[in-house]
Write a protein that holds these residues in place. Structure first.
Motif, PDB file in Angstrom:
ATOM      1  N   TRP A 118      36.407  52.826  44.821  1.00 47.68           N
ATOM      2  CA  TRP A 118      37.435  51.783  44.735  1.00 47.68           C
ATOM      3  C   TRP A 118      38.556  52.197  43.793  1.00 47.68           C
ATOM      4  CZ3 TRP A 118      38.809  48.226  47.831  1.00 47.68           C
ATOM      5  CH2 TRP A 118      37.905  47.440  48.552  1.00 47.68           C
ATOM      6  N   LEU A 167      33.987  43.503  42.421  1.00 46.72           N
ATOM      7  CA  LEU A 167      34.491  44.277  43.554  1.00 46.72           C
ATOM      8  C   LEU A 167      33.525  44.173  44.733  1.00 46.72           C
ATOM      9  CD1 LEU A 167      35.582  47.552  41.710  1.00 46.72           C
ATOM     10  CD2 LEU A 167      37.050  45.642  42.391  1.00 46.72           C
ATOM     11  N   PHE A 184      35.883  47.341  51.934  1.00 46.46           N
ATOM     12  CA  PHE A 184      35.784  48.695  51.396  1.00 46.46           C
ATOM     13  C   PHE A 184      36.264  49.723  52.421  1.00 46.46           C
ATOM     14  CE2 PHE A 184      33.362  52.648  50.878  1.00 46.46           C
ATOM     15  CZ  PHE A 184      33.771  53.015  49.613  1.00 46.46           C
TER      16      PHE A 184
END
Length: 250
Positions: A118, A167, A184
């Motif tokens: 990320w 996240l 993602f």
């Protein structure tokens, strides 16, 4: 395999995706084949290798040097050991997630790996947009200086968010995996497609303000276009997995 096409009235419940995967249609595997595990290993080699962003910028600008080769050797060794121990996503001997609605602890290695991915995805996209916008505005190319100054502040911020579980795919529980993986993979698809295109334009086009406008528009356009395809569930691993049945997560 064909994926169901949803009616427009159902879109809001699954994030506007038009194609979904039914968990009951997915083949259940109790072990990951060797070739499957080996296919995922290079992904994490790449993720850890490009983690030092300014060094990666130098790599694309000038090519390999001995410190990069040393870092690559460290990454190969570290990820190889982790892979043999089953501590890399997709490189485990057996799938960890079988029901995405099940509230299972998210292992530390998954949280670390996805947090790192990320951070790189966001940092590279933000810095490239900022560098191109500055070049268009001022006529000067300061992207290298931006990477040196801002890369690690950005990624460290993302690491903190990951450690706090804010996240997708990095939360303490794997319960929302069937939807979180969409965000993602959609982000990864967008940046991984836009980056090589930008690099090619940077190599082929002159460093003029008009050319920089073309680069900025192309980079943003690819991000938006690929993001839209992912949002609609039209790219691999961006389709929502509907709840209620056993699934295997990649």
């Amino acid at each position: 395999m064909s994926w169901p096409l949803l009616p427009p009235s159902y879109e809001q419940t699954i994030g506007h995706a038009r194609r979904v995967e039914l968990a009951s249609d997915r083949r259940i595997r109790t072990r990951n084949k060797v070739r499957y595990r080996l296919a995922h290993w290079p992904i994490w080699i790449f993720v850890f290798f490009i983690a030092p962003g300014p060094m990666t910028f130098v790599l694309f600008e000038h090519g390999f040097h001995r410190w990069m080769l040393l870092w690559l050797a460290v990454v190969l060794t570290g990820t190889g050991i982790a892979g043999l121990r089953g501590r890399l996503p997709g490189v485990e001997p057996a799938p960890y997630i079988l029901r995405f609605t099940e509230d299972r602890p998210n292992p530390l290695y998954r949280r670390v790996c996805y947090t790192l991915a990320w951070s790189e995805t966001i940092a590279f996209a933000v810095l490239n947009i900022a560098g191109l916008a500055y070049a268009v505005y001022s006529g000067e190319w300061k992207l290298r200086q931006m990477y040196d100054a801002a890369y690690f502040p950005i990624v460290v911020t993302i690491w903190i968010l990951g450690a706090l579980g804010y996240l997708p795919r990095v939360k303490a529980s794997t319960q929302g995996e069937g939807h979180e993986r969409r965000f993602f993979y959609g982000s990864v698809w967008a940046v991984c497609i836009a980056q090589p295109i930008l690099w090619g334009l940077w190599k082929w086009l002159p460093h003029t303000r008009s050319a920089d406008i073309v680069k900025l528009v192309a980079f943003l356009g690819v991000l938006v276009w690929v993001g839209h395809l992912s949002r609609r569930g039209l790219l691999p691993r961006t389709r929502p997995i509907l709840p209620g049945e056993v699934i295997v997560s990649d």
